[in-house]
Scaffold this motif. Sequence first.
Motif, PDB file in Angstrom:
ATOM      1  N   ARG A 347      43.961  62.285  22.404  1.00 33.14           N
ATOM      2  CA  ARG A 347      42.970  61.951  23.267  1.00 33.14           C
ATOM      3  C   ARG A 347      43.230  62.181  24.808  1.00 33.14           C
ATOM      4  NH1 ARG A 347      39.139  61.748  22.402  1.00 33.14           N
ATOM      5  NH2 ARG A 347      38.338  60.179  23.509  1.00 33.14           N
ATOM      6  N   SER A 350      42.025  65.610  25.299  1.00 32.24           N
ATOM      7  CA  SER A 350      40.564  65.436  25.513  1.00 32.24           C
ATOM      8  C   SER A 350      40.108  65.093  26.797  1.00 32.24           C
ATOM      9  CB  SER A 350      39.858  64.830  24.436  1.00 32.24           C
ATOM     10  OG  SER A 350      38.523  64.662  24.578  1.00 32.24           O
ATOM     11  N   VAL A 358      44.281  69.722  21.900  1.00 33.29           N
ATOM     12  CA  VAL A 358      43.504  69.012  21.072  1.00 33.29           C
ATOM     13  C   VAL A 358      43.535  69.529  19.658  1.00 33.29           C
ATOM     14  CG1 VAL A 358      40.961  68.548  20.503  1.00 33.29           C
ATOM     15  CG2 VAL A 358      41.768  68.385  22.936  1.00 33.29           C
ATOM     16  N   ARG A 391      34.684  64.290  21.274  1.00 28.56           N
ATOM     17  CA  ARG A 391      35.992  65.137  22.201  1.00 28.56           C
ATOM     18  C   ARG A 391      36.429  64.688  23.509  1.00 28.56           C
ATOM     19  NH1 ARG A 391      38.453  68.283  18.111  1.00 28.56           N
ATOM     20  NH2 ARG A 391      36.848  68.868  16.716  1.00 28.56           N
TER      21      ARG A 391
END
Length: 391
Positions: A347, A350, A358, A391
Amino acid sequence: MGEHRIVMENRHFGRYLRQIREDRKLSLDAVEEMTTGYPEPVTKSHLSRIENGRAVPTFPRMFALCQVYGVPISSMAERFETDLRRDGAASVDGLTDNEIFERLTELRNAGRYDAALDMTTAVMEWVGEKDAAFNNEFSRRIAGWHVNCLVHLGRFETAKIQCEELLGLFPADSEHHLNLLLSFIRCSYRLKRHTVALMGLDRVDSILDSGDWTPRILGVVETIRGPAFYTMGAYERALTSFENTIRIFGEIGDEFEVCRARINLGSTLVELGKCGAASRHLAVGIKTAEQLKYERLHALGLSHMAVVHYRQEDFDSTERFAVRSNTISRRRDYVSLVFRNSFYLWRCASHKNDPAAVVSNEKTLRALVNRLRENLPEVEEYRRLLEGDVR
């Protein structure tokens, strides 16, 4: 893996199957007859080979045996995996009773519940031959350790069934009965059977009201009550239990339990939105765990600290604590912690628009998601985000 080790591990599972069959007073012929209606019946000759470690049941045959014996397939599969993963290093030859428990405590403090389970399994096999009714203190303590190891390794179905089988052997007002009841409660809330867990807690209160219990026992009760309330989302009640645990074990001088409760307290404060207080408690818990080499607690505290910083949108600090936790967790194969840390690293990547990170962390998550035994909230969020392709 050598052939001898495979045979030995099959033999452990075979003995387990034989014990179930004999407990139900079923002959080999009877089992063969009772499985004839299933896709893969179990002949008496094949069952004999399985019980003697010379064959492994296919999944359809294992399912048939579960139906005949009245054992959940998840429980039998857990037992099969447990025996398959045994590393053969659990010899207790030459150790005194006290040395066995000292070694188990060392393994617990290091978070090595897999090795502790190997050890208790080896002792339980000996106990089963000498003291099947668990009449002496050593046998009863080993049984409690064995169940506790299963719980910490996420074998909740197996542990729950063993608790049910053992509870009837000990007097209802005994410490061993109470400890097994607490383990049963823990399995129940982990399996999301919250009503059963609450009924168990009511039963615990009734037992406590009827006797004069030591501070340690009262502390042990709080170590189960706190996580149960936490899992059910009753964070204020969990907070009170963890505070009680710290107070009780602090007075006793049990540093391990104080450290564990403080880290749990920190996690609870995070859920209550009190990140500042959470950081202070976690910092103390992390320092203690590192100094005293409580490896799993150290990794857990670092992981909780990563969550604190993620909630505060401090992604650099989140990454720092998650990586530190994974340094320990990967080495010890703490799968749930590796997944959780990798989720927050994913996370963070992202949020920081780092596509390489990622992809790297998502590969880890995909590899681990089906190995998890615990119902982590991060798993549900991970799947939700994937379904939405966020994303």
